[in-house]
Design an enzyme around this catalytic site. Structure first.
Site, PDB file in Angstrom:
ATOM      1  N   SER A 415      16.057  -7.760   6.592  1.00 48.40           N
ATOM      2  CA  SER A 415      15.377  -6.496   6.296  1.00 48.40           C
ATOM      3  C   SER A 415      13.946  -6.756   5.809  1.00 48.40           C
ATOM      4  O   SER A 415      13.678  -7.800   5.222  1.00 48.40           O
ATOM      5  CB  SER A 415      16.189  -5.774   5.217  1.00 48.40           C
ATOM      6  OG  SER A 415      15.878  -4.422   5.169  1.00 48.40           O
ATOM      7  N   PRO A 416      13.040  -5.816   6.033  1.00 46.16           N
ATOM      8  CA  PRO A 416      11.669  -6.014   5.549  1.00 46.16           C
ATOM      9  C   PRO A 416      11.615  -6.166   4.035  1.00 46.16           C
ATOM     10  O   PRO A 416      12.238  -5.400   3.314  1.00 46.16           O
ATOM     11  CB  PRO A 416      10.940  -4.734   5.985  1.00 46.16           C
ATOM     12  CG  PRO A 416      11.983  -3.774   6.428  1.00 46.16           C
ATOM     13  CD  PRO A 416      13.206  -4.561   6.768  1.00 46.16           C
ATOM     14  N   GLN A 493       6.714  -4.712  10.677  1.00 43.09           N
ATOM     15  CA  GLN A 493       6.809  -3.386  10.045  1.00 43.09           C
ATOM     16  C   GLN A 493       5.421  -2.943   9.609  1.00 43.09           C
ATOM     17  O   GLN A 493       4.759  -3.643   8.834  1.00 43.09           O
ATOM     18  CB  GLN A 493       7.748  -3.409   8.830  1.00 43.09           C
ATOM     19  CG  GLN A 493       7.966  -1.998   8.284  1.00 43.09           C
ATOM     20  CD  GLN A 493       8.702  -1.950   6.949  1.00 43.09           C
ATOM     21  OE1 GLN A 493       8.258  -2.575   5.990  1.00 43.09           O
ATOM     22  NE2 GLN A 493       9.790  -1.202   6.881  1.00 43.09           N
ATOM     23  N   TYR A 574       6.114   6.306   0.725  1.00 46.46           N
ATOM     24  CA  TYR A 574       4.756   5.902   1.105  1.00 46.46           C
ATOM     25  C   TYR A 574       4.091   7.034   1.912  1.00 46.46           C
ATOM     26  O   TYR A 574       4.621   8.150   1.973  1.00 46.46           O
ATOM     27  CB  TYR A 574       4.800   4.566   1.859  1.00 46.46           C
ATOM     28  CG  TYR A 574       5.335   3.453   0.974  1.00 46.46           C
ATOM     29  CD1 TYR A 574       4.675   3.112  -0.204  1.00 46.46           C
ATOM     30  CD2 TYR A 574       6.517   2.786   1.282  1.00 46.46           C
ATOM     31  CE1 TYR A 574       5.171   2.117  -1.042  1.00 46.46           C
ATOM     32  CE2 TYR A 574       7.026   1.796   0.452  1.00 46.46           C
ATOM     33  CZ  TYR A 574       6.350   1.470  -0.718  1.00 46.46           C
ATOM     34  OH  TYR A 574       6.836   0.511  -1.554  1.00 46.46           O
ATOM     35  N   ARG A 622      11.687   3.403  10.070  1.00 49.53           N
ATOM     36  CA  ARG A 622      12.499   3.399   8.848  1.00 49.53           C
ATOM     37  C   ARG A 622      12.353   4.755   8.171  1.00 49.53           C
ATOM     38  O   ARG A 622      11.237   5.237   7.946  1.00 49.53           O
ATOM     39  CB  ARG A 622      12.068   2.268   7.918  1.00 49.53           C
ATOM     40  CG  ARG A 622      12.843   2.280   6.611  1.00 49.53           C
ATOM     41  CD  ARG A 622      12.770   0.987   5.837  1.00 49.53           C
ATOM     42  NE  ARG A 622      13.929   0.152   6.151  1.00 49.53           N
ATOM     43  CZ  ARG A 622      14.431  -0.777   5.332  1.00 49.53           C
ATOM     44  NH1 ARG A 622      13.866  -1.013   4.161  1.00 49.53           N
ATOM     45  NH2 ARG A 622      15.481  -1.492   5.676  1.00 49.53           N
TER      46      ARG A 622
HETATM   47  C1  LIG Z   1      11.637  -7.815  -2.841  1.00 52.59           C
HETATM   48  C2  LIG Z   1      11.859  -6.659  -1.932  1.00 52.59           C
HETATM   49  C3  LIG Z   1      10.807  -6.180  -1.175  1.00 52.59           C
HETATM   50  C4  LIG Z   1      11.010  -5.130  -0.291  1.00 52.59           C
HETATM   51  N1  LIG Z   1      10.002  -4.713   0.523  1.00 52.59           N
HETATM   52  C5  LIG Z   1      10.217  -3.808   1.501  1.00 52.59           C
HETATM   53  C6  LIG Z   1       9.252  -3.539   2.483  1.00 52.59           C
HETATM   54  O1  LIG Z   1       8.194  -4.149   2.507  1.00 52.59           O
HETATM   55  N2  LIG Z   1       9.533  -2.601   3.416  1.00 52.59           N
HETATM   56  C7  LIG Z   1      10.719  -1.926   3.421  1.00 52.59           C
HETATM   57  O2  LIG Z   1      10.929  -1.075   4.279  1.00 52.59           O
HETATM   58  N3  LIG Z   1      11.671  -2.201   2.516  1.00 52.59           N
HETATM   59  C8  LIG Z   1      11.455  -3.140   1.586  1.00 52.59           C
HETATM   60  N4  LIG Z   1      12.456  -3.467   0.709  1.00 52.59           N
HETATM   61  C9  LIG Z   1      13.761  -2.803   0.835  1.00 52.59           C
HETATM   62  C10 LIG Z   1      14.724  -3.659   1.652  1.00 52.59           C
HETATM   63  O3  LIG Z   1      14.314  -3.782   2.996  1.00 52.59           O
HETATM   64  C11 LIG Z   1      16.131  -3.067   1.642  1.00 52.59           C
HETATM   65  O4  LIG Z   1      16.107  -1.794   2.242  1.00 52.59           O
HETATM   66  C12 LIG Z   1      16.700  -2.938   0.237  1.00 52.59           C
HETATM   67  O5  LIG Z   1      16.410  -4.091  -0.551  1.00 52.59           O
HETATM   68  C13 LIG Z   1      18.224  -2.762   0.266  1.00 52.59           C
HETATM   69  O6  LIG Z   1      18.848  -3.832   0.928  1.00 52.59           O
HETATM   70  P1  LIG Z   1      19.630  -5.014   0.111  1.00 52.59           P
HETATM   71  O7  LIG Z   1      20.642  -4.339  -0.741  1.00 52.59           O
HETATM   72  O8  LIG Z   1      20.232  -5.859   1.196  1.00 52.59           O
HETATM   73  O9  LIG Z   1      18.607  -5.749  -0.705  1.00 52.59           O
HETATM   74  C14 LIG Z   1      12.264  -4.510  -0.198  1.00 52.59           C
HETATM   75  C15 LIG Z   1      13.297  -4.987  -0.987  1.00 52.59           C
HETATM   76  C16 LIG Z   1      13.128  -6.051  -1.833  1.00 52.59           C
HETATM   77  C17 LIG Z   1      14.290  -6.568  -2.621  1.00 52.59           C
END
Ligand SMILES: Cc1cc2nc3c(=O)[nH]c(=O)nc-3n(C[C@H](O)[C@H](O)[C@H](O)COP(=O)(O)O)c2cc1C
Ligand SMILES: Cc1cc2nc3c(=O)[nH]c(=O)nc-3n(C[C@H](O)[C@H](O)[C@H](O)COP(=O)(O)OP(=O)(O)OC[C@H]3O[C@@H](n4cnc5c(N)ncnc54)[C@H](O)[C@@H]3O)c2cc1C
Length: 763
Positions: A415-416, A493, A574, A622
């Site tokens: 994931s991003p 992204q 955003y 997204r």
């Molecule tokens: C450190 C960090 C940075 C993130 N940056 C982005 C981002 O740049 N773009 C985005 O769409 N989501 C971002 N997210 C959200 C993640 O893509 C994801 O949707 C969210 O962490 C839930 O997934 P998980 O439970 O597997 O961590 C970020 C999450 C984390 C933990």
């Protein structure tokens, strides 16, 4: 103690028994309004664990109950004229009448005073002679309702209608039978509970119920209609009602989900269904009632424990179990309430979806229950992915997936995640190592962090961008590495921070404005993210034109850098998300108000990007599918419309995230907590979706995919700690057909061997 127990259902009787067993000196009067053998309902089901608890608490009644159980292992799902049978489910059933007769006899033998045909008063003052009054008077508890404010009662009336019939047709398997009628779908949950009877619960949504005329039909006619609908299952046997005293429509019930914040008030204690209910489709109400009774008797008889402490322990411990079950029960209830979402599935996937509906049963649980059936699901899944028959099963996560001209080796996605480690927007060696390692870790698709389309579109000074040629070159180096040293595909992204821009890097405080050097921010309206953040400038048409041009230029640069796919970030509060959610979009022009208006600018951006990106390469969007603010914000229903609008504009994949759109929102966290939204967008909208959010086990990923809740599964934080998450998952599942960087092959083989050995030792 002198105890009055109101209600002679499983809870009241078993509590009285449990108290007497612990101290025969207790004087217990149990009051039941009905005669001993009048009862509603037919059979109830238990698990092996419940039986063990009963045997440990009272071997006498436990053994009597155990000796009368009907056992069955199979579940049959009948849908679209096909029957899908899986095995190993291990249920036990008993008639409710028989269960109560055993408990009545035992209670009597232990000296409990049973008073039948005694309508108990709901006024505590009438019970002044008793030390304790136990409200075991069921879901419609009059005692609880009389003191409702003290118990903090929350009752939800669920939408479907059901009728709890019995029948002499003996169902050898637990049977779910779905039948289409002219007015909609009607289904039955049926199981045998003794040598001569089965339970047969008929359920349907309220529209089908009214459409069939059941809202004005006598019981006799309703029974005849149900017998006709389910004739092929009943083999000529009748449906039997024991609600004969009620007019036809009233015999159909709506399930009432009950939660109480407090389970005791003065000397009145709630027990069983009076305190909480669990939907009949997971069949655990009686188990909860019996286990409540054991625990309450335990704490009340523990020497040295004051009553207040005892009651606090009773509620704290039992509530945990109840909440877990109510959570599963809610998932199960919702599955049946949204049945239409799954009716287009092929029967095998429909059955899998039904079996895993509560999320208590996962892919690996099903393997333990019936390996050969699960492998038939895996073969089916893979054959659909490859569009040809296959002979060997494979975990669903390793089925390939195609998006336009892009072939993904598997369904796992990184994931991003913003790394906040760029300088002047330029990715550096940190990014090369970070993305390189995750690409080599085996995921089919990796995403970049939100890469910003302009310097002021960055969230923080550490955010990466793609608005200069130097940035294109730096990204190009990373893309080349990923393509040369892994089979992962790479998605860029693209986003603009909007109202959440000009803030500190993540680990210095999320969404906190910079100490110095802040730049002005803009958004749909002048609604700041929080009091501490800047008030954004509402965008005018010139701002919009500039932003569209920036996104298009970023797409062209992404192509130059060699990315395989582009994602538009329209989530998490955003810039584009600030237009979509009504919480932050307060505009009165063509870009505010209705969903169509709120989507106008984000879709304009997306269409311009799509036009600049090669036809054969896919794009995703997204979205935040739930603002977690009820009807004030975006709801999952609205998310289906949002997904459809982007799909019509050319999006191939909806990346279904949620929240982060309003600082005070109230998300409900948990395992796979956002997956229901990916499911809804996919199956109500008939779209391709990616699930994300607290998904961390291979078992979660396989369950989500095989149940058709999403097409791809993204993991973020698990990949921060373990770049090789997918390779480890392959080793755990003894799956060999993954791309492993050749120098790492030895490690992979050893891990697989060790895990295999550990599994054998455990078995
Ligand atoms: C450190 C960090 C940075 C993130 N940056 C982005 C981002 O740049 N773009 C985005 O769409 N989501 C971002 N997210 C959200 C993640 O893509 C994801 O949707 C969210 O962490 C839930 O997934 P998980 O439970 O597997 O961590 C970020 C999450 C984390 C933990
Ligand atoms: C369709 C359906 C299917 C179900 N299937 C299952 C299943 O498969 N497995 C399972 O475990 N559970 C099942 N349940 C749930 C189960 O029936 C209840 O959870 C369980 O009966 C709860 O026990 P209880 O003693 O708390 O309440 P109840 O069984 O409701 O008993 C309450 C008793 O109190 C009496 N009473 C009420 N008010 C008064 C009064 N004022 N004076 C005197 N007496 C009073 C009532 O007559 C009743 O006998 C099902 C429920 C439904 C509706």
């Amino acid at each position: 103690m002198r105890i009055a127990c109101i209600g002679g259902g499983p809870a009241g009787l078993y509590f009285a028994i449990s108290m007497k067993l612990r101290d025969p000196a207790h004087a217990i009067d149990l009051f039941e309004r009905n005669r001993p053998d009048d009862t509603f309902g037919w059979g109830v089901v238990f698990s092996d664990q419940t039986v063990e608890n009963l045997l440990a608490n009272d071997p006498v009644s436990g053994a009597a109950i155990q000796s009368e159980f009907a056992h069955w292992d199979d579940i049959d799902v009948h849908i679209h004229d096909e029957a899908i049978r899986s095995s190993g489910h291990g249920f036990i059933g008993i008639g409710r009448k028989r269960l109560l007769a055993i408990l009545q006899e035992r209670a009597r033998a232990l000296g409990v005073n049973l008073h039948f045909q005694h309508e108990a008063s709901a006024d505590l003052d009438d019970w002044a002679g008793y030390d304790l009054v136990i409200a075991a008077d069921g879901a419609n508890s009059r005692l609880r309702d009389a003191y409702e404010p003290h118990f903090g009662v929350d009752i939800q009336i669920r939408r479907n209608k059901f009728f709890w019939f019995g029948t002499r047709k003996l169902f050898e398997a637990f049977t779910f039978a779905f039948e289409q009628t002219g007015a909609g779908w009607v289904w039955a949950h049926a199981y045998r509970f003794d040598d001569s009877h089965s339970t047969f619960i008929v359920e349907m949504d309220p529209d089908s119920w009214a459409g069939l005329g059941l809202d004005r039909m006598s019981q006799e006619d309703a029974i005849a209609l149900c017998e006709h609908i389910f004739a092929k299952y009943l083999d000529g046997q009748k449906l039997i009602s024991n609600a004969g005293h009620l007019p036809g429509p009233q015999a159909w019930l709506n399930f009432r989900r009950i939660v109480c914040a407090n389970w005791a008030y003065r000397n009145l204690i709630l027990l069983g269904d009076a305190a909480h209910t669990a939907h009949f489709s997971i069949g655990s109400g009686t188990k909860l009632a019996l286990e409540d009774a054991i625990k309450l008797a335990d704490v009340l008889n523990r020497p040295g424990l004051a009553r207040d402490q005892a009651l606090a322990e009773y509620q704290a411990e039992r509530n945990l179990d109840v909440l877990k079950l109510q959570n599963s029960a809610r998932n199960s209830t919702e599955w049946f309430e949204t049945l239409g979402r799954y009716l287009h599935f092929e029967p095998i996937q429909f059955a899998y979806s039904l079996l895993t509906r509560s999320q208590r049963v996962s892919h690996e649980n099903l393997r333990l229950r019936d390996k050969s059936w699960l492998e038939s699901v895996e073969r089916w899944f893979l054959s659909r992915a490859l569009d040809r028959p296959v002979s060997a099963p494979a975990p669903p996560m390793f089925a390939p997936f195609r998006l336009r001209g892009l072939e993904l080796a598997n369904r796992v996605v990184v994931s991003p995640m913003a790394m906040y480690s760029a300088e002047e927007g330029e990715p550096c060696d940190f990014h090369l190592v970070h993305y390189g390692a995750r690409a080599q870790g085996g995921a089919g698709l990796i995403y970049t962090e939100m890469t910003c389309v302009s310097p002021e579109g960055r969230i923080t000074p550490g955010c990466a961008g793609i608005y200069t040629q130097a940035q294109v070159a730096a990204w190009g180096r990373i893309v080349d590495f990923v393509h040369a040293h892994s089979s992962a595909k790479f998605c860029l992204q693209l986003g603009h921070s909007g109202p959440k821009g000009s803030t500190k890097v993540g680990w210095e405080g999320y969404d906190v404005p910079l100490d110095s050097g802040n730049w002005p921010v803009m958004a749909a309206s002048d609604v700041p993210w929080s009091e501490a953040n800047q008030v954004p400038r509402p965008m005018g048409r010139a701002d919009m034109d500039a932003v569209v041009a920036q996104f298009v230029a970023a797409v062209r640069r992404g192509l130059e850098a060699g990315f395989d796919m582009i994602e538009l970030h329209a989530a998490h509060g955003y810039l584009l998300s600030s237009f979509i959610t009504p919480l932050t979009n307060r505009r009165s022009d063509d870009y505010g108000g209705s969903l169509e208006n709120r989507l106008r600018f984000p879709l304009e951006v997306f269409r311009a990007m799509r036009a600049a990106w090669p036809e054969e390469r896919p794009m995703s969007v997204r979205i935040s599918a739930n603002d977690w603010m009820g009807d004030l914000g975006v709801t999952p229903d609205e998310a289906v419309e949002i997904g459809r609008a982007f799909a019509e504009a050319g999006a191939d994949l909806i990346d279904v995230s949620a929240g982060q759109t309003w600082a005070d929102c109230q998300p409900v966290y948990g395992r796979m907590f956002q997956t229901p939204f990916a499911d809804q967008v996919r199956n109500d909208g008939r779209l391709t979706t990616m699930a994300v959010g607290n998904i961390y086990e291979p078992d979660h990923v396989n369950s989500i995919l095989a149940a058709g809740r999403a097409d791809l599964v993204a993991l973020a934080r698990p990949h921060l700690i373990d770049p090789m998450w997918t390779l480890r998952a392959a080793a755990q599942q003894d799956y060999r057909r993954v791309t492993v960087p050749p120098p790492y092959l030895g490690g992979m083989a050893q891990l697989a061997r060790n895990l295999q050995r550990e599994a054998e030792l455990k078995a």
